[in-house]
Motif scaffolding. Structure first.
Motif, PDB file in Angstrom:
ATOM      1  N   SER A   1       0.667  -1.320  -0.198  1.00  0.00           N
ATOM      2  CA  SER A   1       0.133   0.224   0.402  1.00  0.00           C
ATOM      3  C   SER A   1       0.711   1.280  -0.175  1.00  0.00           C
ATOM      4  O   SER A   1       2.043   1.185   0.767  1.00  0.00           O
ATOM      5  CB  SER A   1      -1.300  -0.022   1.541  1.00  0.00           C
ATOM      6  OG  SER A   1      -0.083   0.031   2.503  1.00  0.00           O
ATOM      7  N   THR A   2       0.334   2.571  -0.155  1.00  0.00           N
ATOM      8  CA  THR A   2       1.033   3.799  -0.927  1.00  0.00           C
ATOM      9  C   THR A   2       1.565   4.038   0.739  1.00  0.00           C
ATOM     10  O   THR A   2       0.868   4.276   2.075  1.00  0.00           O
ATOM     11  CB  THR A   2      -0.187   4.762  -1.538  1.00  0.00           C
ATOM     12  OG1 THR A   2      -0.696   3.921  -2.326  1.00  0.00           O
ATOM     13  CG2 THR A   2       0.375   6.056  -1.984  1.00  0.00           C
ATOM     14  N   LEU A   3       3.067   4.681   0.659  1.00  0.00           N
ATOM     15  CA  LEU A   3       3.558   5.412   2.429  1.00  0.00           C
ATOM     16  C   LEU A   3       2.923   7.049   1.682  1.00  0.00           C
ATOM     17  O   LEU A   3       2.473   7.713   0.934  1.00  0.00           O
ATOM     18  CB  LEU A   3       4.543   5.662   1.285  1.00  0.00           C
ATOM     19  CG  LEU A   3       5.503   4.407   1.473  1.00  0.00           C
ATOM     20  CD1 LEU A   3       7.099   4.637   0.738  1.00  0.00           C
ATOM     21  CD2 LEU A   3       5.350   3.797   2.497  1.00  0.00           C
ATOM     22  N   ALA A   4       1.743   7.461   3.220  1.00  0.00           N
ATOM     23  CA  ALA A   4       1.076   8.192   2.971  1.00  0.00           C
ATOM     24  C   ALA A   4       1.431   9.506   4.558  1.00  0.00           C
ATOM     25  O   ALA A   4       2.697   8.979   5.334  1.00  0.00           O
ATOM     26  CB  ALA A   4      -0.340   7.955   3.070  1.00  0.00           C
ATOM     27  N   PRO A   5       1.357  10.641   4.366  1.00  0.00           N
ATOM     28  CA  PRO A   5       1.859  11.102   5.592  1.00  0.00           C
ATOM     29  C   PRO A   5       1.164  10.731   7.016  1.00  0.00           C
ATOM     30  O   PRO A   5      -0.154  10.224   7.039  1.00  0.00           O
ATOM     31  CB  PRO A   5       0.848  12.670   5.266  1.00  0.00           C
ATOM     32  CG  PRO A   5       0.498  12.544   3.663  1.00  0.00           C
ATOM     33  CD  PRO A   5       0.245  11.179   3.083  1.00  0.00           C
TER      34      PRO A   5
END
Ligand SMILES: [Zn+2]
Ligand SMILES: [Zn+2]
Length: 218
Positions: free
Chosen positions: A165-169
């Protein structure tokens, strides 16, 4: 790396191997070329292995031998269990297995060896981790991914290669020296299996020394 006959009663010729980052050298009874092989019944077919980090630290671990491995007389793991990696230094004494009771023949003896490590300075200067541009690019992509206002379809998308999954803030991240980045949470099991001293990137297999000196010498 250089191992030396240590035992008085039976000795073996010094075994020498040139180790470069990214290679794994297995130690065991299996007489294969890429192995350091010992003809002893107390040595498992695949007993232990040597791994080298990108900053040339040599690590040693038991890979689940039945009769155990001892580093400076301390057993590394219980029977059949993999040990964490231990950093090796010159002068360390490794012992594979324990002597069979009541048998005097060489083939029933444990194997003891003394380690000598010499670092080839030329090789050290050409070490593969020196990729500042790649690291810079990885950091830039991360910075974009971590900025809330950039969270749209066109933004540079960076994924954690473990959970996909995406690396997010607002997430805790781990950036390896090879420039690969993961969620900290996803990488914890790998950090644990590396005993907190070594990290092997699941993507590129590069080994990082987590205890490396962080001060800049020049
Ligand atoms: Zn993840
Ligand atoms: Zn990597």
């Amino acid at each position: 790396m250089h191992t030396h006959p240590f035992r008085r009663n039976f000795t073996f010729a010094p075994v020498e191997r040139e180790l470069v980052p990214g290679t794994v050298v297995r130690i065991g009874r299996r007489p294969k070329q890429e192995f350091i092989a010992f003809r002893s019944k107390v040595v498992s077919r695949t007993h232990a292995e040597l791994v080298i980090s990108d900053d040339l630290q040599v690590y040693f671990r038991d890979v689940g031998s039945s009769s155990g491995t001892f580093l400076n007389r301390l057993r590394l793991s219980p029977t059949g269990k993999e040990s964490r990696p231990y950093p090796l230094k010159s002068g360390d004494i490794l012992q594979l297995g324990v002597d069979y009771q009541g048998r005097q023949e060489e083939v029933y003896k444990s194997v003891m060896m003394k380690i000598f490590i010499t670092v080839n300075r030329n090789a050290a200067e050409n070490r593969p981790r020196m990729k500042p541009l790649r690291l810079k690019l990885a950091l830039r992509n991360l910075l974009v991914a971590m900025t809330p206002s950039n969270r749209d379809a066109s933004s540079a998308c960076t994924d954690c290669c473990i959970c996909l999954s995406t690396l997010a803030p607002s997430q805790a991240l781990f950036l390896a020296p090879c420039s690969h980045c993961f969620h900290y949470k996803c990488v914890v099991p790998l950090l644990k299996s590396g005993g907190g001293v070594m990290f092997q990137c699941p993507l590129c297999r590069q080994v990082a020394n987590l205890e490396a000196n962080v001060s800049i010498d020049e």
